[in-house]
Design a protein around this motif. Structure first.
Motif, mmCIF file in Angstrom:
data_model
loop_
_atom_site.group_PDB
_atom_site.id
_atom_site.type_symbol
_atom_site.label_atom_id
_atom_site.label_comp_id
_atom_site.label_asym_id
_atom_site.label_seq_id
_atom_site.Cartn_x
_atom_site.Cartn_y
_atom_site.Cartn_z
ATOM 1 N N GLY A 116 0.816 -1.213 0.000
ATOM 2 C CA GLY A 116 0.000 0.000 0.000
ATOM 3 C C GLY A 116 0.845 1.256 0.000
ATOM 4 N N ILE A 117 1.990 1.202 0.699
ATOM 5 C CA ILE A 117 2.899 2.358 0.697
ATOM 6 C C ILE A 117 3.416 2.618 -0.716
ATOM 7 N N ALA A 118 3.856 1.557 -1.393
ATOM 8 C CA ALA A 118 4.378 1.714 -2.752
ATOM 9 C C ALA A 118 3.302 2.227 -3.704
ATOM 10 N N MET A 119 2.082 1.694 -3.590
ATOM 11 C CA MET A 119 1.012 2.121 -4.476
ATOM 12 C C MET A 119 0.633 3.579 -4.235
ATOM 13 N N SER A 120 0.734 4.028 -2.991
ATOM 14 C CA SER A 120 0.372 5.410 -2.679
ATOM 15 C C SER A 120 1.414 6.415 -3.143
ATOM 16 N N LYS A 121 2.611 5.931 -3.510
ATOM 17 C CA LYS A 121 3.708 6.812 -3.919
ATOM 18 C C LYS A 121 4.015 6.691 -5.413
ATOM 19 N N ARG A 122 3.012 6.332 -6.202
ATOM 20 C CA ARG A 122 3.253 6.164 -7.641
ATOM 21 C C ARG A 122 3.642 7.489 -8.309
ATOM 22 N N ARG A 123 3.038 8.583 -7.889
ATOM 23 C CA ARG A 123 3.385 9.884 -8.472
ATOM 24 C C ARG A 123 4.829 10.233 -8.169
ATOM 25 N N GLU A 124 5.267 9.955 -6.938
ATOM 26 C CA GLU A 124 6.639 10.231 -6.556
ATOM 27 C C GLU A 124 7.626 9.365 -7.348
ATOM 28 N N LEU A 125 7.241 8.104 -7.604
ATOM 29 C CA LEU A 125 8.111 7.229 -8.388
ATOM 30 C C LEU A 125 8.268 7.738 -9.819
ATOM 31 N N ASP A 126 7.201 8.272 -10.387
ATOM 32 C CA ASP A 126 7.304 8.865 -11.725
ATOM 33 C C ASP A 126 8.216 10.085 -11.717
ATOM 34 N N ALA A 127 8.177 10.839 -10.627
ATOM 35 C CA ALA A 127 9.058 12.001 -10.510
ATOM 36 C C ALA A 127 10.520 11.567 -10.389
ATOM 37 N N PHE A 128 10.782 10.478 -9.670
ATOM 38 C CA PHE A 128 12.152 9.972 -9.541
ATOM 39 C C PHE A 128 12.711 9.547 -10.886
ATOM 40 N N ALA A 129 11.845 9.121 -11.796
ATOM 41 C CA ALA A 129 12.298 8.706 -13.119
ATOM 42 C C ALA A 129 12.908 9.871 -13.896
ATOM 43 N N LEU A 130 12.520 11.086 -13.548
ATOM 44 C CA LEU A 130 13.068 12.280 -14.201
ATOM 45 C C LEU A 130 14.408 12.695 -13.597
ATOM 46 N N GLY A 131 14.763 12.085 -12.452
ATOM 47 C CA GLY A 131 15.977 12.471 -11.746
ATOM 48 C C GLY A 131 15.640 13.067 -10.390
ATOM 49 N N GLU A 132 16.560 12.922 -9.452
ATOM 50 C CA GLU A 132 16.291 13.384 -8.094
ATOM 51 C C GLU A 132 16.158 14.905 -8.010
ATOM 52 N N GLU A 133 16.923 15.619 -8.796
ATOM 53 C CA GLU A 133 16.822 17.081 -8.769
ATOM 54 C C GLU A 133 15.461 17.539 -9.264
ATOM 55 N N GLN A 134 14.985 16.903 -10.328
ATOM 56 C CA GLN A 134 13.668 17.249 -10.837
ATOM 57 C C GLN A 134 12.585 16.908 -9.815
ATOM 58 N N ALA A 135 12.728 15.755 -9.164
ATOM 59 C CA ALA A 135 11.756 15.363 -8.139
ATOM 60 C C ALA A 135 11.754 16.343 -6.981
ATOM 61 N N TYR A 136 12.941 16.808 -6.601
ATOM 62 C CA TYR A 136 13.054 17.768 -5.493
ATOM 63 C C TYR A 136 12.384 19.088 -5.872
ATOM 64 N N HIS A 137 12.578 19.540 -7.113
ATOM 65 C CA HIS A 137 11.973 20.795 -7.557
ATOM 66 C C HIS A 137 10.458 20.680 -7.713
ATOM 67 N N LEU A 138 9.961 19.438 -7.818
ATOM 68 C CA LEU A 138 8.517 19.239 -7.869
ATOM 69 C C LEU A 138 7.892 19.211 -6.480
ATOM 70 N N GLY A 139 8.708 19.432 -5.471
ATOM 71 C CA GLY A 139 8.199 19.516 -4.101
ATOM 72 C C GLY A 139 8.208 18.209 -3.336
ATOM 73 N N ILE A 140 8.972 17.219 -3.802
ATOM 74 C CA ILE A 140 9.019 15.918 -3.144
ATOM 75 C C ILE A 140 10.205 15.857 -2.201
ATOM 76 N N ASP A 141 9.966 15.388 -0.994
ATOM 77 C CA ASP A 141 11.051 15.153 -0.039
ATOM 78 C C ASP A 141 11.751 13.865 -0.471
ATOM 79 N N THR A 142 12.777 14.009 -1.321
ATOM 80 C CA THR A 142 13.376 12.843 -1.979
ATOM 81 C C THR A 142 14.025 11.882 -0.987
ATOM 82 N N GLU A 143 14.706 12.425 0.009
ATOM 83 C CA GLU A 143 15.397 11.546 0.955
ATOM 84 C C GLU A 143 14.413 10.719 1.764
ATOM 85 N N ARG A 144 13.396 11.359 2.316
ATOM 86 C CA ARG A 144 12.409 10.642 3.123
ATOM 87 C C ARG A 144 11.631 9.646 2.268
#
Length: 338
Positions: free
Chosen positions: A209-237
């Motif tokens: 359920g945790i993985a399924m709830s973070k599908r948007r974040e996983l798509d953001a990680f596919a763009l790179g961690e910097e892009q995910a961070y700029h999209l407002g995602i707490d990448t480390e956590r």
């Protein structure tokens, strides 16, 4: 469109489940299967041997196969998305080997769980899977606070080699339990119980359920961690949380079925080829595909040389090795053309 795809996935899974429940080393009729299922639904007394086979052996085994397939495939898809590496899964990152080591230790020392309805191997496998996850990411974090993906993969390979060596050493000093340990480390769903199914369902609900709830974040990680961070995602956590959930899925799966390699690599990769890399669509498909794949492989393992049984991990390893060889040759051919 999404609802239609879900309905087709559910129908296909139901057909595969029914086929695996009906077909096996012992020939049963549809009436036998029906009486066995009635005993589950209505708690009716079991009066015939065929119904007992369905109730006590096939039904819990097929259910366990479906849930293990979901756990391993979902964990593999999550790791591949986070590391942006299609070869990442519990086997290549050492989590499965760590879980196997924990289970082997409980077998050797004879540890049994008295207060829980599950085998002692469950506790050992889950504990060591989480310890392996903590070790890899602690070392990766100390080397680079941004946790480089290549560092994680290299540490996972080191952990896998280390735990495999320790298991070989332990088996050399445990000759009286060698047959049980070897068969278990190659993977088997023989002897699966309804308690095992309950554990796997709980793990898939919580960690999956945790993985399924973070599908948007996983798509953001596919763009790179910097892009995910700029999209407002707490990448480390988010990374820690998702890898923790993947380790929990692998630990519970290994605890029940032993070390079944390459499921987390084969299933997500095949699904990615068919529907694309977007995790919003990929993860739900991976759930159905993982369940169907392992139910069919388990059916093959218990019927191919009936009445004997093949370790299920051997079959998945052969399929995984052939797939890796095919991908390597295809990539080499494409590079040569370009």
């Amino acid at each position: 469109m999404k609802r239609l795809a879900f309905v087709w996935g559910f129908l296909l899974t139901f057909l595969v489940f029914s086929f695996c429940l009906y077909y096996g080393s012992v020939d049963l009729s549809l009436n036998d299967v029906w009486h066995g299922l009635q005993a589950v639904w209505h708690q009716a007394p079991i009066t015939s041997t065929p119904a007992q086979i369905i109730y006590h052996i096939r039904l819990p085994r097929v259910l366990a196969a479906s849930q293990v397939g979901i756990s391993l495939a979902l964990a593999g898809a999550t790791m591949q998305a986070l590391l942006r590496n299609p070869l990442a899964d519990g086997s290549t990152l050492g989590i499965s080997s760590a879980a196997s080591l924990g289970a082997v230790l409980t077998i050797i020392i004879g540890f049994q769980s008295k207060n829980l309805p599950w085998r002692g191997t469950v506790i050992g496998a889950i504990l060591f899977a989480l310890l392996g996850f903590i070790l890899i990411f602690t070392l990766a974090y100390r080397r680079d606070r941004r946790i480089n993906n290549l560092t994680v993969i290299l540490l996972g390979l080191i952990l896998s080699m280390l735990t495999s060596s320790i298991m070989s050493l332990l088996m050399a000093f445990s000759q009286e339990k060698l047959e049980r340990i070897v068969f278990w480390t190659m993977g088997s769903l023989s002897g699966s119980s309804y308690h095992d199914v309950a554990l796997l369902c709980l793990a898939n609900l919580v960690f999956g359920g945790i993985a399924m709830s973070k599908r948007r974040e996983l798509d953001a990680f596919a763009l790179g961690e910097e892009q995910a961070y700029h999209l407002g995602i707490d990448t480390e956590r988010t990374r820690w949380l998702l890898f923790f959930s993947a380790s929990g899925l692998i630990g519970c799966a290994v605890a029940v079925s032993g070390n079944i390699a390459f499921v987390g690599l084969i299933v997500p990769h095949a699904c990615r080829i068919i529907i694309g890399p977007r995790n919003q669509r990929l993860l739900p498909v991976v759930i159905f595909a993982g369940a169907n794949f392992l139910m069919l492989v388990d059916l093959l393992a218990r019927t191919l040389i009936s009445p004997r049984e093949l370790p299920i991990g051997v079959i998945t390893s052969i399929i995984g090795a052939l797939l890796l060889g095919y991908l390597f040759l295809q990539r080499g051919a494409s590079h040569a053309k370009s």
